[in-house]
Design a protein around this motif. Structure first.
Motif, mmCIF file in Angstrom:
data_model
loop_
_atom_site.group_PDB
_atom_site.id
_atom_site.type_symbol
_atom_site.label_atom_id
_atom_site.label_comp_id
_atom_site.label_asym_id
_atom_site.label_seq_id
_atom_site.Cartn_x
_atom_site.Cartn_y
_atom_site.Cartn_z
ATOM 1 N N ARG A 1 -2.898 21.740 23.340
ATOM 2 C CA ARG A 1 -4.284 21.367 23.579
ATOM 3 C C ARG A 1 -4.688 20.154 22.752
ATOM 4 N NH1 ARG A 1 -6.285 24.590 26.910
ATOM 5 N NH2 ARG A 1 -8.374 23.726 26.688
ATOM 6 N N ASP A 2 -3.876 19.098 22.873
ATOM 7 C CA ASP A 2 -4.190 17.860 22.167
ATOM 8 C C ASP A 2 -3.519 16.677 22.844
ATOM 9 O OD1 ASP A 2 -1.513 17.863 21.455
ATOM 10 O OD2 ASP A 2 -1.827 18.305 19.357
ATOM 11 N N TRP A 3 -3.805 15.488 22.321
ATOM 12 C CA TRP A 3 -3.157 14.243 22.747
ATOM 13 C C TRP A 3 -2.386 13.698 21.556
ATOM 14 C CZ3 TRP A 3 -3.761 11.945 27.666
ATOM 15 C CH2 TRP A 3 -4.682 12.564 28.507
ATOM 16 N N LYS A 4 -1.119 13.337 21.770
ATOM 17 C CA LYS A 4 -0.243 12.857 20.701
ATOM 18 C C LYS A 4 -0.038 11.349 20.840
ATOM 19 C CE LYS A 4 3.005 13.079 17.449
ATOM 20 N NZ LYS A 4 2.711 13.400 16.046
ATOM 21 N N PHE A 5 -0.247 10.611 19.747
ATOM 22 C CA PHE A 5 -0.053 9.158 19.736
ATOM 23 C C PHE A 5 1.357 8.817 20.204
ATOM 24 C CE2 PHE A 5 0.081 4.957 17.432
ATOM 25 C CZ PHE A 5 -1.007 4.400 18.096
ATOM 26 N N ARG A 6 1.494 7.858 21.101
ATOM 27 C CA ARG A 6 2.776 7.592 21.752
ATOM 28 C C ARG A 6 3.843 7.070 20.792
ATOM 29 N NH1 ARG A 6 3.301 7.728 27.141
ATOM 30 N NH2 ARG A 6 1.416 7.906 28.420
ATOM 31 N N GLU A 7 3.453 6.216 19.867
ATOM 32 C CA GLU A 7 4.422 5.537 19.023
ATOM 33 C C GLU A 7 4.460 6.137 17.626
ATOM 34 O OE1 GLU A 7 6.442 3.238 20.056
ATOM 35 O OE2 GLU A 7 5.583 3.079 22.058
ATOM 36 N N PRO A 8 5.643 6.170 16.994
ATOM 37 C CA PRO A 8 5.711 6.615 15.594
ATOM 38 C C PRO A 8 5.056 5.596 14.667
ATOM 39 C CG PRO A 8 7.854 5.805 16.332
ATOM 40 C CD PRO A 8 6.982 5.839 17.544
ATOM 41 N N THR A 9 4.525 6.077 13.577
ATOM 42 C CA THR A 9 3.849 5.202 12.616
ATOM 43 C C THR A 9 4.835 4.193 12.026
ATOM 44 O OG1 THR A 9 2.330 6.992 12.052
ATOM 45 C CG2 THR A 9 2.482 5.166 10.496
ATOM 46 N N ASP A 10 4.390 2.940 11.940
ATOM 47 C CA ASP A 10 5.227 1.897 11.339
ATOM 48 C C ASP A 10 5.024 1.936 9.820
ATOM 49 O OD1 ASP A 10 6.724 -0.263 10.653
ATOM 50 O OD2 ASP A 10 5.783 -1.671 12.031
ATOM 51 N N VAL A 11 5.745 2.848 9.192
ATOM 52 C CA VAL A 11 5.594 3.064 7.749
ATOM 53 C C VAL A 11 6.036 1.829 6.970
ATOM 54 C CG1 VAL A 11 6.248 4.536 5.808
ATOM 55 C CG2 VAL A 11 5.936 5.535 8.075
ATOM 56 N N SER A 12 7.048 1.129 7.475
ATOM 57 C CA SER A 12 7.576 -0.026 6.751
ATOM 58 C C SER A 12 6.508 -1.110 6.592
ATOM 59 C CB SER A 12 8.805 -0.588 7.469
ATOM 60 O OG SER A 12 8.465 -1.036 8.776
ATOM 61 N N PHE A 13 5.689 -1.321 7.629
ATOM 62 C CA PHE A 13 4.639 -2.337 7.509
ATOM 63 C C PHE A 13 3.580 -1.897 6.501
ATOM 64 C CE2 PHE A 13 0.535 -4.148 8.571
ATOM 65 C CZ PHE A 13 0.831 -5.498 8.634
ATOM 66 N N LEU A 14 3.184 -0.638 6.544
ATOM 67 C CA LEU A 14 2.165 -0.145 5.620
ATOM 68 C C LEU A 14 2.612 -0.276 4.172
ATOM 69 C CD1 LEU A 14 1.039 3.068 7.561
ATOM 70 C CD2 LEU A 14 -0.064 0.832 7.529
ATOM 71 N N LYS A 15 3.917 -0.067 3.929
ATOM 72 C CA LYS A 15 4.433 -0.199 2.569
ATOM 73 C C LYS A 15 4.583 -1.662 2.159
ATOM 74 C CE LYS A 15 6.962 4.185 2.365
ATOM 75 N NZ LYS A 15 8.310 4.834 2.207
ATOM 76 N N SER A 16 4.922 -2.513 3.117
ATOM 77 C CA SER A 16 5.141 -3.928 2.806
ATOM 78 C C SER A 16 3.835 -4.683 2.606
ATOM 79 C CB SER A 16 5.960 -4.596 3.922
ATOM 80 O OG SER A 16 7.216 -3.962 4.085
ATOM 81 N N TYR A 17 2.762 -4.262 3.275
ATOM 82 C CA TYR A 17 1.484 -4.967 3.199
ATOM 83 C C TYR A 17 0.358 -3.969 2.896
ATOM 84 C CZ TYR A 17 4.309 -8.507 5.528
ATOM 85 O OH TYR A 17 5.308 -9.393 5.849
ATOM 86 N N PRO A 18 0.351 -3.385 1.712
ATOM 87 C CA PRO A 18 -0.660 -2.361 1.384
ATOM 88 C C PRO A 18 -2.083 -2.911 1.367
ATOM 89 C CG PRO A 18 0.581 -2.995 -0.580
ATOM 90 C CD PRO A 18 1.268 -3.628 0.581
ATOM 91 N N GLU A 19 -2.274 -4.177 0.992
ATOM 92 C CA GLU A 19 -3.618 -4.746 0.945
ATOM 93 C C GLU A 19 -4.229 -4.842 2.337
ATOM 94 O OE1 GLU A 19 -5.445 -5.348 -1.643
ATOM 95 O OE2 GLU A 19 -3.843 -4.602 -2.957
ATOM 96 N N ILE A 20 -3.413 -5.275 3.296
ATOM 97 C CA ILE A 20 -3.915 -5.360 4.669
ATOM 98 C C ILE A 20 -4.215 -3.959 5.204
ATOM 99 C CG2 ILE A 20 -3.252 -5.946 7.043
ATOM 100 C CD1 ILE A 20 -1.797 -8.350 5.959
ATOM 101 N N ALA A 21 -3.347 -3.000 4.899
ATOM 102 C CA ALA A 21 -3.582 -1.627 5.339
ATOM 103 C C ALA A 21 -4.891 -1.089 4.746
ATOM 104 C CB ALA A 21 -2.411 -0.739 4.923
ATOM 105 N N LYS A 22 -5.168 -1.452 3.492
ATOM 106 C CA LYS A 22 -6.402 -1.001 2.841
ATOM 107 C C LYS A 22 -7.631 -1.643 3.487
ATOM 108 C CE LYS A 22 -8.470 -0.573 -1.762
ATOM 109 N NZ LYS A 22 -8.296 -0.889 -3.214
ATOM 110 N N GLU A 23 -7.546 -2.929 3.812
ATOM 111 C CA GLU A 23 -8.655 -3.614 4.471
ATOM 112 C C GLU A 23 -8.955 -3.000 5.840
ATOM 113 O OE1 GLU A 23 -7.845 -7.751 4.722
ATOM 114 O OE2 GLU A 23 -7.617 -8.021 2.553
ATOM 115 N N GLN A 24 -7.891 -2.722 6.590
ATOM 116 C CA GLN A 24 -8.077 -2.136 7.923
ATOM 117 C C GLN A 24 -8.652 -0.728 7.830
ATOM 118 O OE1 GLN A 24 -7.368 -3.393 11.204
ATOM 119 N NE2 GLN A 24 -7.342 -5.367 10.142
ATOM 120 N N ALA A 25 -8.245 0.018 6.811
ATOM 121 C CA ALA A 25 -8.778 1.372 6.624
ATOM 122 C C ALA A 25 -10.279 1.327 6.329
ATOM 123 C CB ALA A 25 -8.029 2.077 5.497
ATOM 124 N N SER A 26 -10.694 0.351 5.524
ATOM 125 C CA SER A 26 -12.128 0.194 5.219
ATOM 126 C C SER A 26 -12.907 -0.167 6.484
ATOM 127 C CB SER A 26 -12.310 -0.888 4.154
ATOM 128 O OG SER A 26 -11.647 -0.533 2.952
#
Length: 563
Positions: free
Chosen positions: A321-346
């Motif tokens: 009873r849910d919808w699952k995101f099609r693609e796996p999370t790109d963890v490598s990008f989040l680790k490589s660019y934490p500042e951009i990930a933080k800006e997008q989260a805000s």
């Protein structure tokens, strides 16, 4: 490697990785048929094995064990063997992949003798049938002429010849190679699949894209490509720019969701409700990789628009009873660019406040309508629900057992308990169809049980409804309590002997390896048990485990037939 050399990959599908053939000690002869790529290997008999019967060997006149290909191996056009030396990878094309299995010519001779004896004492009618079978068999099986076979000599891994051959598979650093292809073209020439057939169009696309200004290039990629991009895919079309410059432009036209980039909604020029639904879907997926059905229903008049957007970014899972995101999370990008990930989260946190306010207003009208329906008839008495019945043919229960929306964890737990009851009370080896029917029967009996409380009845209805959900999703739940062996589901745990479940796991793994209908020998189980469990298993636990899920077949065991 010499240009006339042919590299074969030999596979032994009936042998697990922990029990290879002792080639260095037992290999006596090797034969190859160049015209068909078939291989035969003669091994000396392992007379020291616990399952070797010397008397039977003399009776059958067994002097060796032969491994052979039982069918013509296909030419391996798309396979290479890589030799890694330092930071260099050397590719060598594979000529053929051959699967070797023991040749049972001794048992075939016994069968022929038995047929000959039966033929001599049988009626003339039986004689004609046997003769007809013999003619057909001789027609179907055309032996390969002996002249086509080439005898070879086996050299072990530690031999000088093997070392020299391995060196020959690596290019000499001093030798120059006239190599005019780009790395991408070279790799695609080795793998002649769908990707290589489309390579020219992709290469042309890259040339067109790199000719555009960066901002126009990014917008074109985002709007004309798939809905989600990994960063390295986008950067592939802007190799001349630094990551800093490229990311600065990318953030002007795209949002980050689960480490992947998607175009900002304004670029797609959607209508108002669809634009709002897309933003809300992306905001929810930024928080979690799943969106529950209840969240979609709560959007009120936007429900259909929400589902339209969900089909773009997610996969529907009715059982959970849910919808699952099609693609796996790109963890490598989040680790490589934490500042951009933080800006997008805000950014998404601010969007959540704005979107939630709008969506709440959209869904308020439906909530009020539901409330008014309840208040309108406060004294209405619910009609008693008639007993639930299924068709005599065991048909679907979708029309007889209503769906009640509940938490996916509760439904999953109810299904798991019901499955354990099915395996414990009926059979430990079941087909998928039997499991579904047993679940339906169990749901019906529970729903009609006057002693069952309302929660138990509701749980039974949820289980019956899940049976009619997508097959693959239901199997995911079944696989938590059972193992699929060639279409037969085997319970992971024994209801009678749970203390032997560790050995049961070993046996199930061995049954996976031997293949459908093949025998599992006692020596294999004892050897695997000693290797996996680190101890010698007892005859008592061996008998208990094997009798639970297997049946005897001559001198070995085979998996019980699924009920």
């Amino acid at each position: 490697m010499e240009i006339d050399s042919k590299l074969y990959v030999l596979q032994y599908p009936l042998r697990p990785s922990w029990r290879p053939y002792e080639m260095d000690e037992r290999c006596e002869a090797v034969r190859v048929n160049p015209s068909t790529s078939q291989v035969e290997i003669d091994l000396s008999l392992d007379d020291q094995s616990n399952n070797f019967d010397s008397n039977k060997a003399r009776e059958l006149n067994m002097t060796k064990q032969t491994l052979t290909t039982t069918w013509k191996p296909p030419t391996a056009l798309d396979y290479v063997v890589g030799v890694l030396s330092g930071d260099k990878l050397h590719f060598n094309p594979v000529h053929a992949v051959a699967q070797l299995r023991p040749l049972m010519q001794y048992f075939s001779s016994i069968n022929k003798q038995a047929e000959a004896t039966e033929e001599s004492v049988g009626t003339s009618k039986k004689q004609k049938i046997i003769e007809k079978k013999g003619v057909q068999a001789s027609t179907d099986h055309k032996p390969i002429p002996e002249d086509n076979w080439v005898s070879l000599k086996y050299h072990g891994l530690q031999s000088d010849l093997c070392s020299r051959y391995l060196k020959g598979m690596m290019a000499n650093e001093n030798s120059s190679i006239d190599f005019n292809m780009s790395p991408e073209v070279y790799i695609n020439s080795l793998c002649r699949g769908e990707r290589s057939r489309n390579y020219e169009s992709k290469d042309s696309l890259k040339r067109i894209m790199t000719s555009l200004p960066l901002e126009e290039r990014v917008q074109k990629l985002l709007c004309q490509g798939p809905p989600l991009f990994r960063y390295n895919v986008l950067k592939h079309y802007a190799p001349e720019f630094s990551d800093e410059d490229f990311l600065r432009v990318l953030q002007q036209y795209a949002w980050l969701v689960q480490g992947l980039w998607t175009p900002k909604t304004r670029l797609l020029k959607l209508d108002g409700p669809l634009e709002l639904s897309r933003d809300y879907v992306l905001m929810l997926f930024n928080k979690d990789s799943t969106i529950k059905f209840s969240n979609v229903e709560a959007t009120g008049s936007l429900r259909d628009k929400m589902k339209t957007m969900l089909t773009v970014f997610a996969k529907e899972r009715p059982l959970l009873r849910d919808w699952k995101f099609r693609e796996p999370t790109d963890v490598s990008f989040l680790k490589s660019y934490p500042e951009i990930a933080k800006e997008q989260a805000s950014f998404w946190q601010a969007m959540e406040v704005k979107l939630t306010s709008v969506i709440t207003k959209k869904g308020k009208s439906i909530a009020e309508n539901k409330k008014n329906v309840v208040v309108k008839n406060p004294s209405a008495t619910a009609k008693p629900e008639p007993p639930t019945r299924l068709s005599d043919k065991g048909g679907s229960s979708r029309n007889t057992i209503p769906c009640v929306v509940g938490q996916e964890d509760i439904i999953k737990s109810a299904i798991t308990k019901a499955l354990k009851k099915v395996f414990d009370e009926h059979h430990q080896v079941c087909s998928y169809e039997t499991i579904c029917q047993r679940l339906r029967d169990l749901a019906v009996s529970t729903s009609n049980n006057p002693k069952a409380d309302s929660a138990t009845r509701q749980s039974a209805k949820d289980v019956a409804l899940a049976v009619d959900a997508h097959k693959e999703e239901l199997k995911q739940v079944i696989n938590e309590v059972a193992v699929d062996i060639n279409g037969s589901f085997v319970s992971k745990s024994s209801p009678c002997h749970p203390q032997f479940d560790t050995l049961r796991e070993v046996v199930i793994e061995l049954l996976h390896g031997v293949g459908h209908g093949k025998k599992l020998m006692k020596a294999h189980v004892f050897e695997a048990g000693k290797t996996r469990l680190g101890r010698v298993i007892t005859n008592n636990e061996y008998q208990k485990v094997m009798q639970d899920i297997c049946k005897t077949n001559s001198s070995g065991w085979v998996l019980q037939k699924a009920k």
